[in-house]
Enzyme design. Structure first.
Site, PDB file in Angstrom:
ATOM      1  N   HIS A   1       1.521 -46.237   0.136  1.00  0.00           N
ATOM      2  CA  HIS A   1       2.936 -45.323   0.514  1.00  0.00           C
ATOM      3  C   HIS A   1       2.975 -44.100  -0.442  1.00  0.00           C
ATOM      4  CE1 HIS A   1       7.097 -44.499  -0.037  1.00  0.00           C
ATOM      5  NE2 HIS A   1       7.274 -45.153   1.181  1.00  0.00           N
TER       6      HIS A   1
ATOM      7  N   ASP B   1      11.785 -46.860   7.315  1.00  0.00           N
ATOM      8  CA  ASP B   1      11.964 -46.181   6.079  1.00  0.00           C
ATOM      9  C   ASP B   1      13.283 -46.141   5.550  1.00  0.00           C
ATOM     10  OD1 ASP B   1      10.571 -45.083   3.929  1.00  0.00           O
ATOM     11  OD2 ASP B   1      10.122 -43.101   4.934  1.00  0.00           O
TER      12      ASP B   1
HETATM   13  C1  1WB Z   1      12.659 -40.165  -0.110  1.00  0.00           C
HETATM   14  C2  1WB Z   1      11.745 -41.219   0.772  1.00  0.00           C
HETATM   15  C3  1WB Z   1      12.668 -40.707  -1.311  1.00  0.00           C
HETATM   16  C4  1WB Z   1      11.064 -42.092   0.136  1.00  0.00           C
HETATM   17  C5  1WB Z   1      11.891 -41.471  -1.854  1.00  0.00           C
HETATM   18  O1  1WB Z   1      12.236 -41.770  -3.288  1.00  0.00           O
HETATM   19  C6  1WB Z   1      11.111 -42.292  -1.279  1.00  0.00           C
HETATM   20  C7  1WB Z   1      13.114 -39.136   0.632  1.00  0.00           C
HETATM   21  C8  1WB Z   1      11.380 -42.896  -3.976  1.00  0.00           C
HETATM   22  O2  1WB Z   1      13.334 -39.012   1.746  1.00  0.00           O
HETATM   23  O3  1WB Z   1      13.668 -38.095  -0.337  1.00  0.00           O
HETATM   24  C9  1WB Z   1      10.109 -42.846   0.958  1.00  0.00           C
HETATM   25  O4  1WB Z   1      10.057 -43.960   0.972  1.00  0.00           O
HETATM   26  O5  1WB Z   1       9.852 -42.420   2.317  1.00  0.00           O
HETATM   27 MN    MN Z   2       8.954 -44.952   2.407  1.00  0.00          MN
END
Ligand code: 1WB
Ligand code: MN
Length: 372
Positions: free
Chosen positions: A212, A332
């Site tokens: 990830h 997601d």
């Molecule tokens: C975001 C996406 C932020 C994910 C995250 O923070 C994680 C975002 C830990 O879109 O800002 C993710 O897991 O895709």
């Molecule tokens: Mn994610």
């Protein structure tokens, strides 16, 4: 700003979730209204957290460390009290609120994983301890709702020896479904020999490693610092795409030919690059001592998920590139709203048999999820 928009959407689904009373009642409802035509959906990149990890991230983000992840971590875990992030309660809810959003959208299962950056910003002792705790909690959630949740085990690569012990416990005792590693660890990538015991263990257990994203490592951080480019908008994909290419060109899959790596976000742009990777990274060139071409490793050793890329053209392209058996649907959650992710797979212009594979069949096979 992007995150703000998503936060609004997130807050909206949290409100709708709160309006639904009782997770068990709604689970029953969704079972009884199930029809033959309904597409079973197992979502494969669904983030959660636990209070202990949230507290530790809050501490780490308050330090002077200039790592690119701290900005994002601060936004979620150190939000000002007058402007709290709606993401945090959604991450911490591994029960009724989450199940309600799933029920409303006819999502059968979440494959849970501890959200980025996992435990990889902590020192080895804290990272190892919190990985163990997170794995216990996720396993408890799966035991509470075995038809609704499956889970990936968090790995703390900071201490590979202890990581391997915990990987064994996670699969053989906790019965979790695979592993998650949030790209680099202290700026080092999984092709480094010190991490090979982790890869060897995953291969031996026939358990996939989901790589990830987190923000780009320090060595490539500078151009991402402006415009908030370190986030999911671009930096995440560049970081993990680079990681995947390192694994392929670094000979990892000659050493571990049965290792399965999963990439989110429609393959983090790697599928689009396969032709060029094959041309420039061809083993017939003396510079490239590997047995196979990158596209051959990609088909054999990788699977991808659709998380956060709701684009039918990209989906069709990826199916052609790496085969329909290697593509899995994901939402997601809670970073992306559930309803459009469901509409994306329901309306995908592909054959029904392929849709079944992408929506649930491949996830059940790759992550050893007992169906229904
Ligand atoms: C975001 C996406 C932020 C994910 C995250 O923070 C994680 C975002 C830990 O879109 O800002 C993710 O897991 O895709
Ligand atoms: Mn994610």
């Amino acid at each position: 700003m992007n995150l703000d928009r998503r936060e609004v959407i997130g807050a909206m689904s949290a409100l709708t979730a709160a309006a639904v009373v009782g997770a068990d009642a709604t689970a029953e409802q969704s079972k009884s209204k199930g029809s033959a035509a309904k597409l079973r959906k197992v979502a494969t990149e669904e983030a959660c957290s636990i209070p202990e990890v949230a507290a530790a991230l809050q501490n780490v983000a308050r330090t002077a460390w200039n790592n690119l992840d701290t900005k994002l971590v601060n936004r979620i875990y150190n939000a000002r009290p007058e402007a709290p992030s709606p993401l945090l309660p959604m991450l911490l809810d591994i029960d009724a609120g989450r199940l309600a959003v799933m029920d409303e959208n006819d999502v059968d299962m979440h494959l849970l994983s501890l959200t980025a950056p996992g435990v990889q910003m902590f020192d080895a002792d804290l990272g190892t301890e919190l990985a163990t705790l997170a794995n216990d909690r996720i396993a408890e959630a799966v035991r509470r709702h075995p038809t609704r949740f499956a889970g990936l085990a968090t790995v703390a690569p900071q201490d590979p020896k202890r990581a391997v012990k915990e990987m064994d416990r996670a699969i053989n005792t906790l019965k979790l479904n695979g592993f998650i590693i949030n790209s680099h660890t202290n700026n080092e990538y999984l092709d480094e020999p010190k991490f090979w015991p982790i890869l060897e263990a995953a291969e031996a257990m026939n358990a996939a490693i989901y790589i990830h994203p987190r923000a780009p490592s320090d060595g490539m951080a500078a151009p991402f610092r402006d415009y908030r480019m370190e986030t999911a908008v671009w930096g995440y994909g560049m970081e993990v795409g680079t990681h995947a290419v390192r694994l392929m060109l670094g000979g990892v899959f000659d050493r571990f030919p049965n290792l399965k790596i999963v990439l989110g976000h429609m393959g983090e742009a790697v599928p689009f690059w396969l032709w060029r990777l094959d041309f420039m990274g061809n083993p017939s060139w003396k510079l490239r001592p590997n047995k196979l071409k990158p596209s051959e490793y990609f088909k054999r050793n990788f699977a991808i998920t659709t998380s956060g890329v709701e684009d039918h053209l990209a989906l069709g392209y990826c199916i052609d590139r790496i085969g329909v058996d290697n593509v899995m649907w994901a939402i997601d959650y809670p970073y992306q709203p559930t309803t459009p992710a469901v509409a994306f797979i329901d309306s995908a212009p592909i054959a029904d048999a392929d849709k079944q594979k992408i929506a649930h069949g491949n996830a059940e096979r790759i992550f050893h999820i007992n169906c229904c």
